[in-house]
Motif scaffolding. Structure first.
Motif, PDB file in Angstrom:
ATOM      1  N   ASN A 201       7.291  39.530 -17.242  1.00 32.94           N
ATOM      2  CA  ASN A 201       6.115  39.288 -16.407  1.00 32.94           C
ATOM      3  C   ASN A 201       6.421  38.353 -15.240  1.00 32.94           C
ATOM      4  OD1 ASN A 201       4.552  40.961 -18.012  1.00 32.94           O
ATOM      5  ND2 ASN A 201       3.672  39.287 -19.186  1.00 32.94           N
TER       6      ASN A 201
ATOM      7  N   ASP B  74       8.042  40.777 -12.661  1.00 32.04           N
ATOM      8  CA  ASP B  74       7.270  41.958 -12.280  1.00 32.04           C
ATOM      9  C   ASP B  74       6.121  41.496 -11.378  1.00 32.04           C
ATOM     10  OD1 ASP B  74       6.172  44.491 -12.088  1.00 32.04           O
ATOM     11  OD2 ASP B  74       5.197  44.373 -14.053  1.00 32.04           O
TER      12      ASP B  74
ATOM     13  N   GLY C  25       2.996  43.583 -11.040  1.00 33.49           N
ATOM     14  CA  GLY C  25       2.349  43.908 -12.301  1.00 33.49           C
ATOM     15  C   GLY C  25       2.307  45.382 -12.656  1.00 33.49           C
TER      16      GLY C  25
END
Length: 132
Positions: free
Chosen positions: A27, A30, A33
């Protein structure tokens, strides 16, 4: 899908992570998302892995494993170091496979430069550190 790749990556350095550790690390990089680390996000990850702080963490791990302080990791040092890092014993075959992956000069040991230049080692340290 990326969980399957995680298994392959972590097996390459003799480490296992919890789903939470991997998710936290994933996360972080990324950025949009979408569940995929695209090329630009991967570049950000690589830059972070090569920061002074990350390099210090990798150096600290190497020093902890290098029991005799000779700046080279023997088969025995790697076996014990992996066991200490993962909390589980590791077999000779797994250590030999790891040495084959990391040993650039073919001397049967892992030098400091071989260890610190390996992206999988850096990722492993970053995942463990990021989950804390």
């Amino acid at each position: 899908q990326w969980y399957q790749r995680r298994v392959a990556i972590t097996a390459g350095v003799g480490s296992k992570f919890t789903e939470e550790e991997v998710q936290t690390f994933f996360n972080k990089y990324d950025a949009n998302g979408d569940g995929i680390i695209d090329f630009n996000e991967f570049l950000g990850l690589c830059i972070d892995l090569n920061t002074n702080e990350s390099e210090k963490a990798v150096a600290k791990l190497f020093q902890a494993v290098d029991e005799d302080g000779n700046k080279s990791l023997s088969h025995a040092e790697l076996r014990e170091g992996i066991a200490n890092f993962t909390g589980k014993p590791v077999g000779d075959k797994e250590v030999e496979d790891l040495i084959k992956q990391l040993d650039i000069d073919g001397d049967g040991e892992i030098s400091y430069s071989e260890f610190t230049s390996n992206l999988l080692v850096k990722i492993t340290v970053a995942v463990k550190k990021g989950a804390k």
